[in-house]
Design a protein around this motif. Sequence first.
Motif, PDB file in Angstrom:
ATOM      1  N   LEU A  12      46.319   3.464  15.978  1.00  0.00           N
ATOM      2  CA  LEU A  12      46.591   3.097  17.366  1.00  0.00           C
ATOM      3  C   LEU A  12      45.563   2.105  17.886  1.00  0.00           C
ATOM      4  O   LEU A  12      45.900   1.182  18.632  1.00  0.00           O
ATOM      5  CB  LEU A  12      46.640   4.340  18.251  1.00  0.00           C
ATOM      6  N   SER A  13      44.326   2.251  17.472  1.00  0.00           N
ATOM      7  CA  SER A  13      43.277   1.332  17.925  1.00  0.00           C
ATOM      8  C   SER A  13      43.576  -0.110  17.496  1.00  0.00           C
ATOM      9  O   SER A  13      43.415  -1.038  18.278  1.00  0.00           O
ATOM     10  CB  SER A  13      41.913   1.749  17.373  1.00  0.00           C
ATOM     11  N   ARG A  17      44.394  -3.169  19.995  1.00  0.00           N
ATOM     12  CA  ARG A  17      43.567  -4.387  19.918  1.00  0.00           C
ATOM     13  C   ARG A  17      44.453  -5.627  19.737  1.00  0.00           C
ATOM     14  O   ARG A  17      44.245  -6.646  20.385  1.00  0.00           O
ATOM     15  CB  ARG A  17      42.576  -4.245  18.768  1.00  0.00           C
ATOM     16  N   GLU A  18      45.476  -5.521  18.874  1.00  0.00           N
ATOM     17  CA  GLU A  18      46.375  -6.647  18.645  1.00  0.00           C
ATOM     18  C   GLU A  18      47.166  -7.006  19.901  1.00  0.00           C
ATOM     19  O   GLU A  18      47.458  -8.163  20.164  1.00  0.00           O
ATOM     20  CB  GLU A  18      47.337  -6.320  17.508  1.00  0.00           C
ATOM     21  N   SER A  22      44.600  -1.159  26.189  1.00  0.00           N
ATOM     22  CA  SER A  22      43.899   0.063  25.795  1.00  0.00           C
ATOM     23  C   SER A  22      44.849   0.967  25.013  1.00  0.00           C
ATOM     24  O   SER A  22      46.076   0.848  25.118  1.00  0.00           O
ATOM     25  CB  SER A  22      43.388   0.807  27.034  1.00  0.00           C
ATOM     26  N   LYS A  23      44.279   1.880  24.218  1.00  0.00           N
ATOM     27  CA  LYS A  23      45.096   2.831  23.455  1.00  0.00           C
ATOM     28  C   LYS A  23      45.956   3.661  24.401  1.00  0.00           C
ATOM     29  O   LYS A  23      47.127   3.895  24.128  1.00  0.00           O
ATOM     30  CB  LYS A  23      44.210   3.753  22.620  1.00  0.00           C
ATOM     31  N   HIS A  24      45.365   4.094  25.495  1.00  0.00           N
ATOM     32  CA  HIS A  24      46.096   4.909  26.466  1.00  0.00           C
ATOM     33  C   HIS A  24      47.294   4.139  27.032  1.00  0.00           C
ATOM     34  O   HIS A  24      48.391   4.676  27.152  1.00  0.00           O
ATOM     35  CB  HIS A  24      45.168   5.359  27.590  1.00  0.00           C
ATOM     36  N   HIS A  25      47.065   2.887  27.368  1.00  0.00           N
ATOM     37  CA  HIS A  25      48.125   2.068  27.963  1.00  0.00           C
ATOM     38  C   HIS A  25      49.259   1.827  26.961  1.00  0.00           C
ATOM     39  O   HIS A  25      50.442   1.891  27.319  1.00  0.00           O
ATOM     40  CB  HIS A  25      47.556   0.742  28.471  1.00  0.00           C
TER      41      HIS A  25
END
Length: 53
Positions: A12-13, A17-18, A22-25
């Motif tokens: 997920l990170s 990033r791509e 954010s991961k949460h979003h």
Amino acid sequence: MLEEHYTEPFDLSSLARELHLSKHHVSHLFRSETGGSITEYVIDAFLLAGFEM
């Protein structure tokens, strides 16, 4: 994007990033659009590909 890479290890990170989010979003957007989690989607794609063999 996920359909093409479901057999690769999922991170997920890296996805966040791509997408410059954010991961949460990313998780929230995915769930609001699909009704499920990214992990559930990847598992379903993997199982469906197995049934199509």
